[in-house]
Design an enzyme around this catalytic site. Structure first.
Site, PDB file in Angstrom:
ATOM      1  N   GLN A 104       0.819  -1.213   0.000  1.00 50.63           N
ATOM      2  CA  GLN A 104       0.000   0.000   0.000  1.00 50.63           C
ATOM      3  C   GLN A 104       0.854   1.265   0.000  1.00 50.63           C
ATOM      4  O   GLN A 104       0.306   2.367   0.029  1.00 50.63           O
ATOM      5  CB  GLN A 104      -0.942   0.005   1.214  1.00 50.63           C
ATOM      6  CG  GLN A 104      -1.969  -1.107   1.207  1.00 50.63           C
ATOM      7  CD  GLN A 104      -3.008  -0.956   0.091  1.00 50.63           C
ATOM      8  OE1 GLN A 104      -3.184   0.102  -0.480  1.00 50.63           O
ATOM      9  NE2 GLN A 104      -3.693  -2.054  -0.214  1.00 50.63           N
ATOM     10  N   SER A 127       3.355  -5.093  -5.206  1.00 49.88           N
ATOM     11  CA  SER A 127       2.515  -5.716  -6.209  1.00 49.88           C
ATOM     12  C   SER A 127       2.111  -4.689  -7.257  1.00 49.88           C
ATOM     13  O   SER A 127       1.701  -3.579  -6.929  1.00 49.88           O
ATOM     14  CB  SER A 127       1.271  -6.288  -5.524  1.00 49.88           C
ATOM     15  OG  SER A 127       0.450  -6.892  -6.475  1.00 49.88           O
ATOM     16  N   THR A 160       8.516 -19.829 -15.516  1.00 51.83           N
ATOM     17  CA  THR A 160       8.830 -18.949 -16.650  1.00 51.83           C
ATOM     18  C   THR A 160       8.444 -17.519 -16.310  1.00 51.83           C
ATOM     19  O   THR A 160       7.353 -17.266 -15.808  1.00 51.83           O
ATOM     20  CB  THR A 160       8.060 -19.420 -17.903  1.00 51.83           C
ATOM     21  OG1 THR A 160       8.451 -20.767 -18.168  1.00 51.83           O
ATOM     22  CG2 THR A 160       8.370 -18.545 -19.103  1.00 51.83           C
ATOM     23  N   CYS A 181     -20.502  -7.960   8.089  1.00 51.25           N
ATOM     24  CA  CYS A 181     -21.654  -8.674   7.531  1.00 51.25           C
ATOM     25  C   CYS A 181     -21.319  -9.287   6.180  1.00 51.25           C
ATOM     26  O   CYS A 181     -21.818 -10.333   5.822  1.00 51.25           O
ATOM     27  CB  CYS A 181     -22.847  -7.740   7.380  1.00 51.25           C
ATOM     28  SG  CYS A 181     -24.357  -8.620   6.996  1.00 51.25           S
TER      29      CYS A 181
END
Lengths: 388, 318
Positions: A183, A203, A241, A328
């Site tokens: 983040q 990422s 790969t 929920c």
């Protein structure tokens, strides 16, 4: 107005420039980079350029590794399991120190390693929602602690932890340090050479790169037992790969994100603050964490008497995509671990809505969103049992 | 897990049109007051259920005509997700015109059926079924307030799966009648555990009094006890290894549960046999070791083994 995307901490749109660059690896430069023929060697300049971009924009020393992998979940698993196999299973260093606010790819992996005999300590956060260096100092033990893993910025709140101080403390104690920077990369300045850390995960799809590709920084000399065994890709540290298109796309996306950091810190921050001010102007609302300690794109807001999933549904119906920590919609009614760690009132935990902007968010979108939020809160409060 | 579970997050796509419509425009949302009650000539009931800290609350308003107990008006308020709002709305509608006794018989399953667009397609995805359970609970609460009785008096059976309203006795019955061996089979037969999955094992969406895994294990154990029989001649002819296994089985089925309740256990150490005697050497564990009643336990074990297997068995405690 078309749909508005304010869930950029979950994933982002691929920058069109990144998409364009990746195109050629499907039908033109599709060779396996590990082969010997020209189809393979055609890819090499692009891969080298990609590495240059990654190393430059994270300011990584050429002696260290950035291995290309599938995602941050893989990177986080690789580090924790590597430390388990290399140290915990073989030595007296059996302890991992992490925090109560980590992503499931850390917390669930740590729980799994506990079942194999590792001792895991989950550090709390202070009233600001931030990991305290003093807490870590009190627990870290050079003879016992194998690894410390603390996320750079939290996905729910955007709150930033004092990574540099934690890294220094770990080094002083001879303990390996890892940070999940998913983040933070592309949102705040990351200068790895300035920080004494051993591992860092990121990422691509969190900074307008493609999904399915991530990176793991490994300091020269830090132990690493690969998660995936197989061929000799990535110096045998990550077999499989290489996703050339993904790697090239990620590196370019990082370069563009780093170029846009100032924009992120000014324009995105201004729009975020505008949205936040408008939310706080609604009675009985709250935003978690001090603005000054957050990534510039994130707001975790709570609206008293408005259940999170109901509001999310309302927003979505009106074209606004956000996210909820409301239990929920999750597997367990227990409130979200980050909320719990921050000792946030459980009533508020069910009213949390996260808005996360990007550099593609426009002023019009924010104005429209403010209007939709007001209407939704009004509608749902009229139904709610809660008293105001 | 299977192909249908591999794409996540598609909760809302599975809502029926009725659910969507009722979430957007709940017809019965609002309050009823003493004045409304006076106007209609009935008694006002206001029932609260749930807690905001648990993520779900619902308040049900009724005006009940006291002469015949008919519900003249019903409204609700809800702090809950869209499914909770829609099911509270439909539940309020279903209460209208019914007597209090009839209303108590409305379950979350009825509410879900009333929200379907077509009779054979569920109105909400399985994970959201539990969100309608509150709508059922609050009716019971309202009825208990009207009648001034305890809520439990409306429930005379233990419910294991709230979402599908499957009772403990039903589950035990299908396990026994159909010789079920897995939780998946129980779900296929009864729908218990098909929805929010909380009742399958601890650690789910919410904690439960009964779990299907435990019920299955205990019921299988009962079944095995009921059907256990071994030909005594056969036991006598068994090799020492088979005898050991048979003794272990008897201890598992008829003895160890009692010992474990008091924190103890027993282990078979050795078996020696002559023509007219089979000596089973046992070693107590845990609380049994220091228990004053362990001699009595030894007799109980000996009697059980003699009755089930062979009258020549003697117990020797090491």
């Amino acid at each position: 107005m078309e749909r508005i995307y304010l869930d950029n901490n979950a994933t982002t749109m691929v920058d069109p420039r990144v998409r364009d660059l990746m195109d050629i690896f499907s039908v033109q430069f599709y060779g396996n980079p590990n082969s010997l023929h020209s189809f393979a060697s055609d890819t090499h300049p692009y891969m080298r350029e990609a590495l240059d971009r990654l190393y430059t924009n994270l300011n990584v020393n050429d002696d260290d590794d950035i291995i290309i992998n599938g995602c941050a979940t893989e990177g986080n698993n690789t580090v924790l399991k590597s430390v388990y196999f290399d140290l915990i299973a073989k030595s007296q260093k059996k302890q991992i120190i992490t925090t109560q606010i980590e992503h499931p790819s850390i917390s669930h992996t740590a729980e799994f390693l506990e079942s194999l005999g590792a001792e895991v300590v989950y550090l709390p956060v202070n009233e600001q929602g931030i990991v305290s260096v003093a807490d870590l100092k009190a627990i870290i033990d050079p003879d016992k602690t194998a690894l410390v893993s603390v996320m750079w910025a939290n996905n729910e709140t955007g709150l930033i932890n004092p990574i540099k101080e934690i890294a220094t403390l770990c080094r002083e104690n001879g303990v390996l340090f890892h940070t999940d920077a998913v983040q933070a990369v592309g949102k705040v300045k990351i200068d790895i050479s300035d920080i004494d850390l051993d591992y860092l995960t990121f990422s691509a799809h969190k900074f307008h790169g493609p999904k399915g590709v991530g990176g793991l920084y490994i300091k020269n000399g830090a132990p690493l037992i690969p998660l995936l065994h197989g061929g000799e890709q990535m110096g045998s540290k990550r077999s499989g790969t290489v996703n050339v298109a993904g790697m090239v796309g990620m590196a370019y996306a990082l370069e563009l994100a780093v170029e846009a950091l100032e924009f992120e810190d000014s324009k995105v921050r201004r729009l975020r603050d505008k949205l936040e001010d408008a939310i706080l102007a609604i009675p009985s609302t709250n935003v978690i964490g001090d603005r000054a300690y957050r990534t510039p794109n994130t707001i975790l807001a709570s609206f008293k008497g408005v259940e999170g999933e109901a509001m999310l549904w309302d927003l979505n119906r009106n074209g606004v995509a956000a996210s909820t920590g409301s239990a929920c919609s999750s597997e367990s009614l227990e409130s979200n671990p980050t909320f719990k760690a921050m000792k946030i009132d459980p009533e508020l935990a069910h009213t949390g809505i996260r808005f996360s902007l990007s550099r593609f968010t426009t002023e019009e979108e924010i104005d429209f969103t403010i209007d939709i939020i007001k209407k939704s809160v009004e509608r749902l409060r009229a139904i709610s049992t809660s008293e105001f | 897990m299977a192909k249908k579970d591999l794409v996540g997050g598609s909760l809302w796509e599975q809502y029926s049109d009725i659910v969507n419509e009722r979430m957007k425009y709940p017809k019965f949302r609002g309050e009823l007051t003493q004045e409304d009650a006076k106007k209609l000539g009935g008694k006002l009931i206001v029932a609260d259920w749930g807690a905001e800290s648990c993520g779900d609350t619902v308040r049900l308003y009724w005006i009940v005509r006291e002469s015949d107990q008919v519900i003249l008006s019903a409204k609700f308020k809800s702090f809950g997700c869209g499914t909770a709002i829609a099911s509270s709305d439909v539940m309020s509608e279903l209460c209208l015109g019914k007597t209090v006794d009839q209303a108590v018989k409305i379950t979350n399953v009825d509410v879900e059926k009333a929200m379907r667009d077509t009779p054979d397609k569920p109105a909400v995805p399985p994970q959201k079924m539990h969100c309608s359970v509150m709508a059922y609970d609050v009716i019971k609460k309202a009825a208990s307030l009207y009648k001034n009785v305890d809520m439990d008096s409306f429930e005379n059976e233990e419910i294991v799966c709230e979402c599908a309203r499957v009772t403990l006795s039903t589950i035990k019955e299908v396990i026994k009648n159909n010789n079920l061996t897995t939780v998946e089979q129980i779900t296929d037969y009864t729908k218990a555990g098909a929805f929010c999955k909380s009742c399958i094992k601890p650690g789910g969406h919410e904690s439960r009094k009964y779990y299907l895994e435990d019920i299955l294990r205990e019921t299988r154990n009962e079944m095995e006890k009921d059907t256990y029989s071994v030909d005594r001649v056969d036991f006598g002819k068994m090799s020492i290894v088979m005898k050991f296994r048979e003794i272990e089985k008897i201890l598992d089925l008829f003895v160890r549960d009692f010992l474990k309740k008091d924190g103890g256990n027993v282990e078979v150490v050795d078996i020696k046999e002559s023509d007219d005697e089979i000596t089973v050497y046992i070693d107590y564990q845990g609380a049994c070791k220091s228990c004053a009643g362990s001699q009595g336990t030894a007799f109980f074990i000996q009697d059980t083994l003699r009755e089930k297997l062979d009258s020549r068995i003697n117990i020797y405690t090491v």
